[in-house]
Design an enzyme around this catalytic site. Structure first.
Site, mmCIF file in Angstrom:
data_model
loop_
_atom_site.group_PDB
_atom_site.id
_atom_site.type_symbol
_atom_site.label_atom_id
_atom_site.label_comp_id
_atom_site.label_asym_id
_atom_site.label_seq_id
_atom_site.Cartn_x
_atom_site.Cartn_y
_atom_site.Cartn_z
ATOM 1 N N LYS A 273 0.863 -1.184 0.000
ATOM 2 C CA LYS A 273 0.000 0.000 0.000
ATOM 3 C C LYS A 273 0.894 1.226 0.000
ATOM 4 O O LYS A 273 2.007 1.192 0.554
ATOM 5 C CB LYS A 273 -0.863 -0.005 1.274
ATOM 6 C CG LYS A 273 -2.052 0.905 1.213
ATOM 7 C CD LYS A 273 -3.269 0.204 0.624
ATOM 8 C CE LYS A 273 -4.448 1.135 0.531
ATOM 9 N NZ LYS A 273 -5.645 0.455 0.049
ATOM 10 N N GLY B 22 -20.786 6.944 4.978
ATOM 11 C CA GLY B 22 -19.827 7.371 3.951
ATOM 12 C C GLY B 22 -20.379 7.112 2.568
ATOM 13 O O GLY B 22 -20.678 5.965 2.211
ATOM 14 N N GLY C 65 -18.948 8.003 -0.512
ATOM 15 C CA GLY C 65 -17.923 8.325 -1.498
ATOM 16 C C GLY C 65 -18.075 7.404 -2.701
ATOM 17 O O GLY C 65 -19.179 6.971 -3.048
HETATM 18 P P1 NAI Z 1 -13.989 8.089 -0.841
HETATM 19 O O1 NAI Z 1 -12.949 9.019 -0.355
HETATM 20 O O2 NAI Z 1 -14.500 8.225 -2.227
HETATM 21 O O3 NAI Z 1 -15.263 8.155 0.140
HETATM 22 C C1 NAI Z 1 -15.205 8.282 1.511
HETATM 23 C C2 NAI Z 1 -16.469 9.056 1.905
HETATM 24 O O4 NAI Z 1 -16.588 9.018 3.328
HETATM 25 C C3 NAI Z 1 -16.449 10.521 1.477
HETATM 26 O O5 NAI Z 1 -17.660 10.850 0.828
HETATM 27 C C4 NAI Z 1 -16.293 11.268 2.810
HETATM 28 O O6 NAI Z 1 -16.910 12.539 2.793
HETATM 29 C C5 NAI Z 1 -16.978 10.311 3.762
HETATM 30 N N1 NAI Z 1 -16.618 10.448 5.170
HETATM 31 C C6 NAI Z 1 -15.408 10.689 5.722
HETATM 32 N N2 NAI Z 1 -15.493 10.701 7.065
HETATM 33 C C7 NAI Z 1 -16.783 10.426 7.374
HETATM 34 C C8 NAI Z 1 -17.496 10.277 8.582
HETATM 35 N N3 NAI Z 1 -16.902 10.415 9.775
HETATM 36 N N4 NAI Z 1 -18.810 9.970 8.524
HETATM 37 C C9 NAI Z 1 -19.440 9.836 7.339
HETATM 38 N N5 NAI Z 1 -18.807 9.980 6.152
HETATM 39 C C10 NAI Z 1 -17.504 10.258 6.167
HETATM 40 O O7 NAI Z 1 -13.431 6.618 -0.588
HETATM 41 P P2 NAI Z 1 -13.911 5.238 -1.235
HETATM 42 O O8 NAI Z 1 -13.065 4.918 -2.390
HETATM 43 O O9 NAI Z 1 -15.392 5.256 -1.400
HETATM 44 O O10 NAI Z 1 -13.529 4.207 -0.071
HETATM 45 C C11 NAI Z 1 -14.305 4.095 1.101
HETATM 46 C C12 NAI Z 1 -13.668 3.065 2.029
HETATM 47 O O11 NAI Z 1 -13.617 1.805 1.373
HETATM 48 C C13 NAI Z 1 -12.221 3.402 2.423
HETATM 49 O O12 NAI Z 1 -11.998 2.944 3.726
HETATM 50 C C14 NAI Z 1 -11.400 2.574 1.438
HETATM 51 O O13 NAI Z 1 -10.115 2.261 1.943
HETATM 52 C C15 NAI Z 1 -12.274 1.340 1.335
HETATM 53 N N6 NAI Z 1 -12.068 0.607 0.094
HETATM 54 C C16 NAI Z 1 -12.265 1.220 -1.116
HETATM 55 C C17 NAI Z 1 -12.102 0.494 -2.284
HETATM 56 C C18 NAI Z 1 -12.415 1.094 -3.607
HETATM 57 O O14 NAI Z 1 -12.579 0.325 -4.584
HETATM 58 N N7 NAI Z 1 -12.542 2.422 -3.723
HETATM 59 C C19 NAI Z 1 -11.650 -0.902 -2.264
HETATM 60 C C20 NAI Z 1 -11.545 -1.474 -0.922
HETATM 61 C C21 NAI Z 1 -11.715 -0.715 0.200
#
Ligand code: NAI
Length: 357
Positions: A78, A179, A181
């Site tokens: 990572k 979340g 995202g």
């Molecule tokens: P992202 O950055 O697009 O989304 C994260 C979201 O969480 C954002 O909308 C942010 O505003 C929100 N957020 C942050 N703190 C918060 C809180 N305290 N309460 C509510 N919302 C909050 O990230 P993504 O890509 O969607 O990833 C999300 C999680 O999944 C991360 O932990 C990442 O490591 C994990 N993950 C992602 C993968 C992927 O394909 N993108 C693959 C495997 C794991």
């Protein structure tokens, strides 16, 4: 470094500082026993260098376990870039990061994670071939892995619902998504299409408004999302949101979401189990994205083939849940034991091959 609580026998940790671009990054290679260490790159405004190092080490080990459990021919690694990175020098930072990845000669292959997107990968790809998550043509997987991660999480939630609630489908169930995202929003779409009712929270109100208008979701405050009166809680923000306190007050019967390192401490996992809350081990349920990345790296990226591989997350979790129940062991410990056994076998096989050679 070797005494760091999260070090766990990492094969290599590279600290990078590039004065010209301002890049500060850490690339952690936990294991190459199963193949090149594959795992995304996170850009985050860490409180300190020590916090960034812990995050890199914990995420990197998680990738070794994730790739082993998904039966992928890839090791675990990572990268983290210490933010913030201003828009005016982002290209230079990503180029410098690409050169750092390239210096590892293929021991580490990068992809997207929190804070990093497809355009960044395309810049990194100008400096190294050891990069994935690049857009592909129609009918092929590639680019943003999040839709595949979300698909895998939905399949995993279905498995948890079979195991804990004895129900064959999600229609009519209530899911709290923390979340919204990349993954969280796609997950809402998957769950909405499966007939589930959604409760959502995000620190970004625009994301909540989008989920409300597209999926009829109920928006609640970020402080209350984990303790909603729902069937399932899906953590999809950053890691460590399931603290011991949260574990005591969660009302759902299932915790199953995309975030990496969801449990703040091992004790949080034990509290969930004591309260009969079924926890889907994060690195098993969220492997959809890295399964897509493997398809891209191996050249076998036909969308239907990748989707089928992602759907295998369901039976894998069925097995973990059944073993946890029959052996009376908690689910994340069952997964850890399985992952460690696979890594040990791969290390032994590699050592044997080296000896024979
Ligand atoms: P992202 O950055 O697009 O989304 C994260 C979201 O969480 C954002 O909308 C942010 O505003 C929100 N957020 C942050 N703190 C918060 C809180 N305290 N309460 C509510 N919302 C909050 O990230 P993504 O890509 O969607 O990833 C999300 C999680 O999944 C991360 O932990 C990442 O490591 C994990 N993950 C992602 C993968 C992927 O394909 N993108 C693959 C495997 C794991």
């Amino acid at each position: 470094m070797f005494d760091h609580p999260d070090y766990d026998g990492h094969e290599k940790v590279l600290m990078v500082e590039d004065a010209m671009s301002g890049l500060k990054a850490i690339i952690a290679v936990h294991s190459t026993a199963l193949g090149a260490a594959a795992g995304g790159c996170r850009l985050w405004g860490y409180e300190s260098g020590a916090a960034a190092l812990s995050d890199a080490l914990r995420l990197s080990r998680g990738m070794s376990y994730k790739n082993a459990m998904a039966n992928l021919p890839m090791g675990g690694g990572k990268a983290v870039i210490l933010g913030p990175v201003g828009a005016d020098h982002r290209t230079k930072v990503m180029e410098a990061f690409g050169r750092a990845v390239n210096s590892l000669n293929g021991q580490y292959i990068t992809a997207e994670d929190v804070g990093v997107g497809v355009p960044d990968m395309e810049i990194i790809a100008t400096q190294t071939k050891f990069v994935s998550g690049i857009s592909a043509g129609a009918g092929k997987s590639g680019g943003d892995p999040s839709p595949y991660t979300a698909r895998g999480v939905r399949v995993g939630i279905e498995s948890a619902v079979r195991a804990r609630l004895g129900r064959p489908e999600l229609a009519g169930l209530k899911v709290a998504v923390q979340g919204l995202g990349h993954v969280g929003m796609y997950l809402c779409e998957e769950l909405f299409n499966a007939g589930a009712n959604l409760v959502v929270a995000d620190i970004n109100p625009a994301r909540v408004a989008e989920a409300q208008s597209r999926f009829g979701a109920l928006g609640v405050s970020v402080d209350d999302i984990l303790t909603q009166d729902v069937d399932i809680v899906a953590p999809c923000a950053l890691g460590a949101t399931i603290t011991e306190y949260a574990a005591r007050y969660i009302r759902a019967q299932i915790v199953a979401g995309a975030a990496n390192n969801q449990l703040a401490t091992p004790e949080a996992g034990r509290i969930l189990a004591e309260r009969d809350v079924l926890y889907a081990p994060d690195y098993v349920i969220n492997a959809g994205g890295i399964i897509m990345v493997n398809g891209e790296i191996s050249g076998n990226n036909d969308s239907a083939v990748v989707a089928e591989a992602v759907d295998a997350i369901g039976p894998r979790l069925d097995l973990i849940f059944a073993e946890a129940k029959s052996e009376n062991v908690i689910t994340n410990e069952v997964a850890d034991l399985m992952a460690k056994a696979k890594l040990r076998a791969a290390r032994q096989a590699k050592a044997h091959t080296t000896l024979v050679a």
